[in-house]
Design a protein around this motif. Structure first.
Motif, PDB file in Angstrom:
ATOM      1  N   GLU A  60       0.848  -1.170   0.015  1.00 20.05           N
ATOM      2  CA  GLU A  60      -0.134  -0.027  -0.024  1.00 20.05           C
ATOM      3  C   GLU A  60       0.815   1.058   0.071  1.00 20.05           C
ATOM      4  N   MET A 121     -11.356  -2.636  -8.489  1.00 20.66           N
ATOM      5  CA  MET A 121     -11.196  -2.392  -7.094  1.00 20.66           C
ATOM      6  C   MET A 121     -12.100  -1.175  -6.751  1.00 20.66           C
ATOM      7  N   PRO A 123     -13.655   0.709  -3.269  1.00 21.18           N
ATOM      8  CA  PRO A 123     -13.494   0.754  -2.165  1.00 21.18           C
ATOM      9  C   PRO A 123     -14.773   1.304  -1.011  1.00 21.18           C
ATOM     10  N   LEU A 152     -13.178  -6.318  -6.860  1.00 18.29           N
ATOM     11  CA  LEU A 152     -12.648  -6.689  -5.485  1.00 18.29           C
ATOM     12  C   LEU A 152     -13.633  -5.355  -4.736  1.00 18.29           C
ATOM     13  N   THR A 154     -15.156  -4.140  -0.422  1.00 17.47           N
ATOM     14  CA  THR A 154     -15.098  -4.505   1.108  1.00 17.47           C
ATOM     15  C   THR A 154     -16.156  -5.420   1.276  1.00 17.47           C
ATOM     16  N   VAL A 182      -9.926  -2.422   1.131  1.00 19.63           N
ATOM     17  CA  VAL A 182      -8.990  -2.308  -0.233  1.00 19.63           C
ATOM     18  C   VAL A 182      -8.639  -0.861  -0.216  1.00 19.63           C
ATOM     19  N   PHE A 224      -4.039  -8.507  -3.705  1.00 16.59           N
ATOM     20  CA  PHE A 224      -5.313  -8.458  -2.921  1.00 16.59           C
ATOM     21  C   PHE A 224      -6.319  -9.727  -3.000  1.00 16.59           C
ATOM     22  N   TRP A 225      -6.540  -9.976  -4.524  1.00 15.71           N
ATOM     23  CA  TRP A 225      -7.408 -10.919  -4.937  1.00 15.71           C
ATOM     24  C   TRP A 225      -7.132 -12.131  -4.252  1.00 15.71           C
ATOM     25  N   ALA A 228      -8.464 -12.295  -0.721  1.00 18.08           N
ATOM     26  CA  ALA A 228      -9.878 -12.028  -0.693  1.00 18.08           C
ATOM     27  C   ALA A 228     -10.819 -13.425  -0.382  1.00 18.08           C
TER      28      ALA A 228
END
Length: 308
Positions: A60, A121, A123, A152, A154, A182, A224-225, A228
């Motif tokens: 991040e 993504m 968020p 993706l 939350t 995310v 991230f994927w 998840a």
């Protein structure tokens, strides 16, 4: 592999001597083993979840740094650009898009030529039915072209009825996974072009076509994927401490990192009032009367790292 053997032995015994761990020096470099405070000739295993959490925070930070550098480069490019506004050179790799109409036109153009895969993504928690309705024509167009779509969100987004209706209309052509949190909004088309916000209100965006930068963003998304939870699977429960939910554990870890209530709410896709309700429950469960006490108790209870 030597690393797997050594790490497995350390988990089984609770610690391992430096001599035994010597063939797997990479475990120390990755932080999977660390010196025993009681006797530094021995090494003890680190919880893998903590290591993954540290790596994700590093990613991040790297992404934020890339966005800052991209913003500076884009600002300089705009200053010395050709006098005709909105005209992009054929070899342009980074473009600042100001205003939602211009951003939407650029995304529509990328959607029209997308042929293989799209990563998104989102968020902001529960997406409004209006936003989903506006996004539906793009998704249907990509579906007709056989594009694989990955999204993706939350965990909070699971409670939105609009998302379920949206996915039903796309008939399983979108794969959705969710996380506790995310990073900022991100759209990537065909590993060729990516869009990221360049202002807090998302009225300015960067269109990125530099291959190395786009590939970096693909790597961030894919990590991230991998972490998840597929939309069809139940969410993990429990925060590891009696009386504290998983979400409260996540909030505790973010508080330990120094984030404000507003920032935590935004990252989890919830409103500030809900966030403060969870913080009050967290304080009651840990027996705290002040925020200062809460910070100390979070660390003492081991809640200063995100749940696995």
């Amino acid at each position: 592999m030597a690393g797997e053997r050594v790490y497995g032995a350390s988990l089984a015994a609770g610690r391992i001597s430096r001599a035994e761990a010597e063939p797997a020096a990479c475990l120390l470099e990755l932080g999977l083993l660390h010196p025993d405070p009681a006797d530094t000739q021995w090494l003890v295993p680190t919880n893998p979840g903590q290591v993954v959490s540290q790596l994700m925070r590093g990613i991040e930070s790297e992404l934020s740094a890339v966005r800052r550098r991209a913003g500076l480069v884009a600002s300089m490019a705009e200053r010395f650009a050709a006098p005709t506004p909105g005209v992009a050179a054929a070899n342009e790799t980074l473009r600042v898009l100001e205003g939602r109409p211009r951003i939407n036109r650029a995304i529509d153009e990328a959607t029209a030529v997308c042929t293989t895969e799209m990563r998104a993504m989102q968020p902001s928690g529960i997406r409004s039915e209006r936003d989903l309705s506006n996004a539906l024509p793009r998704a249907l167009h990509m579906r007709s072209n056989g594009v694989r779509m990955l999204s993706l969100y939350t965990h909070v987004a699971r409670h939105g009825q609009g998302l379920q209706s949206y996915l039903e209309q796309l008939q399983g052509s979108v794969e959705v996974r969710t996380l506790d949190e995310v990073v900022e909004r991100l759209l990537i088309f065909d590993r060729t072009v990516a869009f990221v916000p360049a202002s807090a209100d998302r009225s300015v965006a960067l269109e990125v076509r530099a291959p190395a930068m786009v590939e970096f963003l693909v790597t961030v998304f894919d990590r991230f994927w991998h972490l998840a939870v597929p939309l069809g699977n139940p969410l993990p429960t429990g925060g590891g401490v009696d009386g504290i939910s998983r979400r409260e554990h996540v909030i505790a870890a973010l508080l330990a990192d120094g984030h404000t209530d507003a920032v935590i709410a935004e990252r989890l896709g919830i409103n500030v009032r809900t966030c403060r309700h969870h913080i009050r429950r967290l304080s009651e469960a840990l027996g705290c009367a002040t925020r200062a006490q809460l910070g100390v108790r979070i660390a003492q209870a081991g809640l200063d790292r995100p749940p696995r």
